[in-house]
Design an enzyme around this catalytic site. Structure first.
Site, PDB file in Angstrom:
ATOM      1  N   ASP A  29     -57.049  17.938  44.435  1.00  9.99           N
ATOM      2  CA  ASP A  29     -58.175  17.252  45.074  1.00  9.99           C
ATOM      3  C   ASP A  29     -58.929  18.191  46.012  1.00  9.99           C
ATOM      4  OD1 ASP A  29     -59.825  15.136  45.610  1.00  9.99           O
ATOM      5  OD2 ASP A  29     -58.457  14.139  47.008  1.00  9.99           O
ATOM      6  N   GLY A  30     -60.215  17.921  46.152  1.00 11.65           N
ATOM      7  CA  GLY A  30     -61.007  18.647  47.150  1.00 11.65           C
ATOM      8  C   GLY A  30     -62.090  19.566  46.587  1.00 11.65           C
ATOM      9  N   ARG A  42     -71.586  20.030  43.461  1.00 12.59           N
ATOM     10  CA  ARG A  42     -70.191  19.655  43.171  1.00 12.59           C
ATOM     11  C   ARG A  42     -69.670  20.349  41.908  1.00 12.59           C
ATOM     12  NH1 ARG A  42     -68.096  15.280  45.757  1.00 12.59           N
ATOM     13  NH2 ARG A  42     -66.675  14.892  44.024  1.00 12.59           N
ATOM     14  N   ASN A  77     -62.005   7.945  37.594  1.00 14.22           N
ATOM     15  CA  ASN A  77     -63.055   8.950  37.786  1.00 14.22           C
ATOM     16  C   ASN A  77     -64.304   8.673  36.939  1.00 14.22           C
ATOM     17  OD1 ASN A  77     -60.685  11.670  38.365  1.00 14.22           O
ATOM     18  ND2 ASN A  77     -61.869  10.517  39.864  1.00 14.22           N
ATOM     19  N   ARG A  80     -67.701   7.920  38.683  1.00 20.79           N
ATOM     20  CA  ARG A  80     -68.603   8.938  39.241  1.00 20.79           C
ATOM     21  C   ARG A  80     -69.903   8.993  38.447  1.00 20.79           C
ATOM     22  NH1 ARG A  80     -64.791  13.707  41.653  1.00 20.79           N
ATOM     23  NH2 ARG A  80     -63.225  12.301  42.509  1.00 20.79           N
ATOM     24  N   ARG A 188     -50.253  16.913  46.944  1.00 17.29           N
ATOM     25  CA  ARG A 188     -51.676  16.603  46.911  1.00 17.29           C
ATOM     26  C   ARG A 188     -52.399  17.546  47.854  1.00 17.29           C
ATOM     27  NH1 ARG A 188     -54.852  11.039  46.208  1.00 17.29           N
ATOM     28  NH2 ARG A 188     -56.970  11.893  46.245  1.00 17.29           N
TER      29      ARG A 188
HETATM   30  C1  IPE Z   1     -57.554  11.846  42.283  1.00 21.13           C
HETATM   31  O1  IPE Z   1     -58.549  12.282  43.128  1.00 21.13           O
HETATM   32  C2  IPE Z   1     -57.862  12.243  40.865  1.00 21.13           C
HETATM   33  C3  IPE Z   1     -57.781  13.667  40.566  1.00 21.13           C
HETATM   34  C4  IPE Z   1     -57.485  14.630  41.405  1.00 21.13           C
HETATM   35  C5  IPE Z   1     -58.037  14.008  39.196  1.00 21.13           C
HETATM   36  P1  IPE Z   1     -59.783  11.376  43.538  1.00 21.13           P
HETATM   37  O2  IPE Z   1     -60.635  12.240  44.413  1.00 21.13           O
HETATM   38  O3  IPE Z   1     -60.414  10.776  42.357  1.00 21.13           O
HETATM   39  O4  IPE Z   1     -59.091  10.216  44.379  1.00 21.13           O
HETATM   40  P2  IPE Z   1     -59.696   9.265  45.494  1.00 21.13           P
HETATM   41  O5  IPE Z   1     -60.936   8.638  44.933  1.00 21.13           O
HETATM   42  O6  IPE Z   1     -60.009  10.126  46.680  1.00 21.13           O
HETATM   43  O7  IPE Z   1     -58.594   8.301  45.787  1.00 21.13           O
HETATM   44  C1  IPE Z   2     -60.880  16.707  42.460  1.00 22.29           C
HETATM   45  O1  IPE Z   2     -61.892  16.993  43.364  1.00 22.29           O
HETATM   46  C2  IPE Z   2     -61.372  16.777  41.033  1.00 22.29           C
HETATM   47  C3  IPE Z   2     -61.444  15.491  40.342  1.00 22.29           C
HETATM   48  C4  IPE Z   2     -61.154  14.329  40.851  1.00 22.29           C
HETATM   49  C5  IPE Z   2     -61.867  15.522  38.949  1.00 22.29           C
HETATM   50  P1  IPE Z   2     -62.889  15.895  43.875  1.00 22.29           P
HETATM   51  O2  IPE Z   2     -64.115  15.920  43.015  1.00 22.29           O
HETATM   52  O3  IPE Z   2     -62.243  14.575  44.016  1.00 22.29           O
HETATM   53  O4  IPE Z   2     -63.250  16.484  45.309  1.00 22.29           O
HETATM   54  P2  IPE Z   2     -63.574  15.662  46.623  1.00 22.29           P
HETATM   55  O5  IPE Z   2     -62.438  14.707  46.851  1.00 22.29           O
HETATM   56  O6  IPE Z   2     -64.863  14.950  46.384  1.00 22.29           O
HETATM   57  O7  IPE Z   2     -63.666  16.720  47.674  1.00 22.29           O
HETATM   58 MG    MG Z   3     -61.280  13.669  45.540  1.00 22.78          MG
END
Ligand code: IPE
Ligand code: IPE
Ligand code: MG
Length: 240
Positions: A29-30, A42, A77, A80, A188
């Protein structure tokens, strides 16, 4: 075999501290926040996220894991923007194409968990090919695609019911992770402290580690440190 039973390698004692982790899973994540901090789109964060995956898989061998599971795309996801989902799917296509030969050469066995067969037909085809080409690998890499833990449990329970009995064992046997070793450590990144529907069943007695590092900054050294941290923990499984 004339083995020495006092040699100290007691395989019946996985609960003790300092046992090594066999199966680690990561909620990567991130990516979005990594990009935002740099005023980048992004999509660039996701690109750098893929590079972090590649770097980690390449640096994995000395860590002697039996399995690494990566959360790449959740069943939530899809909420999005269409552009972001498209970017992620295109990155997936590119990654399979570019890194499959590397997997084959490095004895990686690809596993996919989640409802991946409902992804775009061309991706399903690429994944089927990748599964076939890596089937004989001994180092398991599981990728969670269109994955949701609740859906996985519901599907497993349905199959168990069709087979005639719903027990914890029959459900476990029908999970997408049935061929993988038990989960030892769940990591995580990015400072969020939640599971976001990942490996809900498998995490029952997994150790958890939440780190602030944003996924694109995650390096093999971070995983090495996490494994050291894991080795210090005492797993009790409810007993004493
Ligand atoms: C979890 O992260 C899914 C992946 C890392 C693929 P998200 O960024 O989607 O989770 P939430 O929305 O913060 O709970
Ligand atoms: C994780 O990064 C990748 C996926 C969930 C596919 P994010 O896209 O959730 O990154 P943040 O949470 O917005 O920083
Ligand atoms: Mg995320």
């Amino acid at each position: 075999m004339g083995g020495d039973s006092s040699s100290g390698t007691n395989t019946d004692a996985p609960k003790r501290a300092s046992s090594r982790a066999r199966h680690v899973a990561i909620i990567m994540d991130g990516n979005g926040r990594w990009a935002k901090k740099r005023a980048l789109p992004r999509a660039i964060g996701h690109q750098r996220g893929v590079e972090a995956v590649r770097r980690l898989v390449r640096g994995l061998e000395p860590m002697e894991l039996d399995c690494l599971t990566l959360y790449a795309f959740s069943s939530e996801n899809w909420k999005r923007s269409e552009t972001e989902v498209d970017d992620l799917m295109n990155l997936m296509r590119k990654f399979i194409k570019s890194d499959l030969p590397d997997f084959v050469a490095n004895d990686v066995q690809l596993n996919i968990i989640g409802d991946w067969r409902s992804l775009a037909p061309d991706i399903v085809e690429m994944l089927e090919d990748a599964l076939e080409q890596t089937a004989n690998g001994t180092r398991k890499l599981a990728v969670a695609l269109n994955y949701g833990g609740q859906n996985e449990i519901a599907r497993a329970a349905m199959k168990a019911a069709e087979q005639g009995s719903i027990t914890t064992q029959s459900i476990a046997d029908n999970l997408d992770t049935a061929g993988l070793p038990p989960l030892d450590l769940l990591i995580r990144t990015s400072g969020e402290i939640r599971l976001s529907n990942f490996l809900l069943w498998q995490a029952a007695y997994a150790e958890m580690l939440f780190v602030d590092t944003l996924w694109p900054d995650f390096k093999p050294e971070h995983l090495e440190r996490a494994l050291d941290d894991f080795a210090q923990r005492e797993r009790r499984y409810g007993g004493r």
